[in-house]
Design an enzyme around this catalytic site. Structure first.
Site, PDB file in Angstrom:
ATOM      1  N   SER A  99      -9.811  -2.271   5.807  1.00 56.82           N
ATOM      2  CA  SER A  99      -9.182  -0.810   5.707  1.00 56.82           C
ATOM      3  C   SER A  99     -10.146   0.476   5.786  1.00 56.82           C
ATOM      4  O   SER A  99      -9.557   1.636   5.685  1.00 56.82           O
ATOM      5  CB  SER A  99      -8.499  -0.893   4.294  1.00 56.82           C
ATOM      6  OG  SER A  99      -7.343  -1.824   4.286  1.00 56.82           O
ATOM      7  N   TYR A 158      -0.053   3.385  -1.773  1.00 60.56           N
ATOM      8  CA  TYR A 158      -1.076   3.099  -0.781  1.00 60.56           C
ATOM      9  C   TYR A 158      -0.024   2.140   0.147  1.00 60.56           C
ATOM     10  O   TYR A 158       0.484   1.143  -0.200  1.00 60.56           O
ATOM     11  CB  TYR A 158      -2.241   2.220  -1.433  1.00 60.56           C
ATOM     12  CG  TYR A 158      -3.114   1.808  -0.457  1.00 60.56           C
ATOM     13  CD1 TYR A 158      -4.186   2.702  -0.249  1.00 60.56           C
ATOM     14  CD2 TYR A 158      -2.809   0.489   0.349  1.00 60.56           C
ATOM     15  CE1 TYR A 158      -5.176   2.484   0.839  1.00 60.56           C
ATOM     16  CE2 TYR A 158      -4.094   0.131   1.418  1.00 60.56           C
ATOM     17  CZ  TYR A 158      -5.059   1.088   1.605  1.00 60.56           C
ATOM     18  OH  TYR A 158      -6.160   0.693   2.622  1.00 60.56           O
TER      19      TYR A 158
END
Length: 361
Positions: A68, A170
């Site tokens: 990520s 998120y």
């Protein structure tokens, strides 16, 4: 120190002492590469091996999967395209997607590019329809068979939770969708766009989406884990890089005007503008004491402000963080871990505080 007081040079014994807890997070069969910036000092330190057989020591040019942390590159690409006038932060995603390939949400408040970059789109964490193919290979290659075509077909069935722009949730789907939107706006594939707009100008010679030479390998319960692939969402987690390259990446964020960007027409000015834009706090993340920048997370930290991101794949775990006030930064790229991801990330935060001469929280 963090208050601007001159610090003594960082000697090799000092560096070894500061990094020892971080190196202790690696599993016996794992390896770890750490890059450090403190003021005008730069250092890369490596321990362990890139393979289970112990035949390839980890080096400054060993490639690790960033997971990520890729999202910070996508945020930088967005800011660069905004600086060039090619897209705008408040552009609705509908403008760049095929007709009928839009998530279901009230269109009086459309999802914008900024919503995708700040995790405020209301989109779920992962794409609708991914689970059936992903679950059997969740710890190895969960996204490998989920293509861009699958993603576009799934978007109309994708629910949006709440009004876009009102709450941080998120979403790797949102970050990956941002990468897809940017490549459609530019008329180039994500990896080509990132190479030409970010990696080449910053001198990141070993940073790319594809597999390459001398990569760290991973194991889970004694079994080899294949390389991570995410064909539908490269903007969320596809990048690989090295400690050397990530040191340059950190330096670019800490000292924007000093970055030696080639003076191609418009390229240097837009990228410098983008490097300043990406770490500006945009929205508060309620209950976490953090704010979200363009993908980066921003956290007040004992008189300073730490900007950071973490990432993980089946093979690797990554941490990148910097404290601009203290002119300090840390990159940690790891293979298999003894402490688990949470222990590794916590230790990386503590190491960054120590480098910046700030007390542990």
């Amino acid at each position: 120190m963090g208050d601007g007081t001159a610090r003594p040079p960082l000697t090799e014994p000092d560096l070894d002492r500061l990094l020892r807890p971080l190196f202790a997070t690696a599993a016996p069969q794992g390896g770890l590469a750490v890059a450090v910036i403190r003021g005008g000092e730069r250092a890369v330190a490596c321990r362990g091996y890139a393979d289970r057989a112990g035949e390839r020591p980890v080096r400054a040019d060993t490639r690790f999967e960033l997971g990520s942390v890729t999202k910070t590159f996508t945020g930088l690409l967005l800011a660069d395209m905004v600086a060039r006038g090619e897209v705008r932060y408040d552009d609705p995603i509908d403008r760049y997607l095929p007709a009928g390939a839009v998530p279901g949400y009230p269109h009086e408040r459309p999802i914008t590019l900024l919503h995708l970059a700040t995790h405020t789109s209301g989109l779920p964490r992962l794409p609708v329809g991914l689970a059936p193919a992903a679950v059997p290979r969740w710890f190895t290659r969960p996204y490998a068979t989920f293509s861009a075509a699958h993603l576009l077909r799934a978007l109309p069935r994708t629910p949006v939770r709440g009004t876009p722009g009102t709450r941080v949730r998120y979403s790797s789907l949102g970050a990956g969708l941002l990468g897809l939107v940017l490549e459609r706006a530019a008329g180039q594939r994500y990896h080509e766009l990132l190479a030409g707009r970010v990696c080449e100008p910053l001198g990141l010679i070993d940073t790319s989406c594809g597999t390459g030479r001398d990569e760290a390998t991973g194991y889970r319960r004694g079994r080899w884990i294949p390389s991570f692939k995410t064909p539908a969402l490269p903007g969320a987690a596809a990048l690989r890089s090295t400690a050397d390259d990530m040191l340059r990446y950190l330096q670019a964020h800490l000292a924007v005007d000093a970055v030696p960007i080639p003076e191609r027409t418009g390229a240097a000015a837009s990228l410098r503008t983008a490097l300043r834009e990406v770490s500006l706090p945009r929205v508060a993340r309620r209950g976490f004491g953090q704010r979200i920048c363009l993908s980066w997370q921003h956290r007040p930290d004992d008189g300073g402000e730490v900007v950071f991101h973490t990432g993980a794949t089946g093979r690797c775990t990554a941490f990148v963080g910097f404290d601009r006030a203290a002119q300090t930064g840390l990159v940690a790229l790891a293979g298999p871990l003894a402490t688990g991801r949470r222990g590794f990330v916590q230790t990386a935060h503590e190491t960054l505080r120590s480098l910046a001469d700030r007390p542990a929280a």
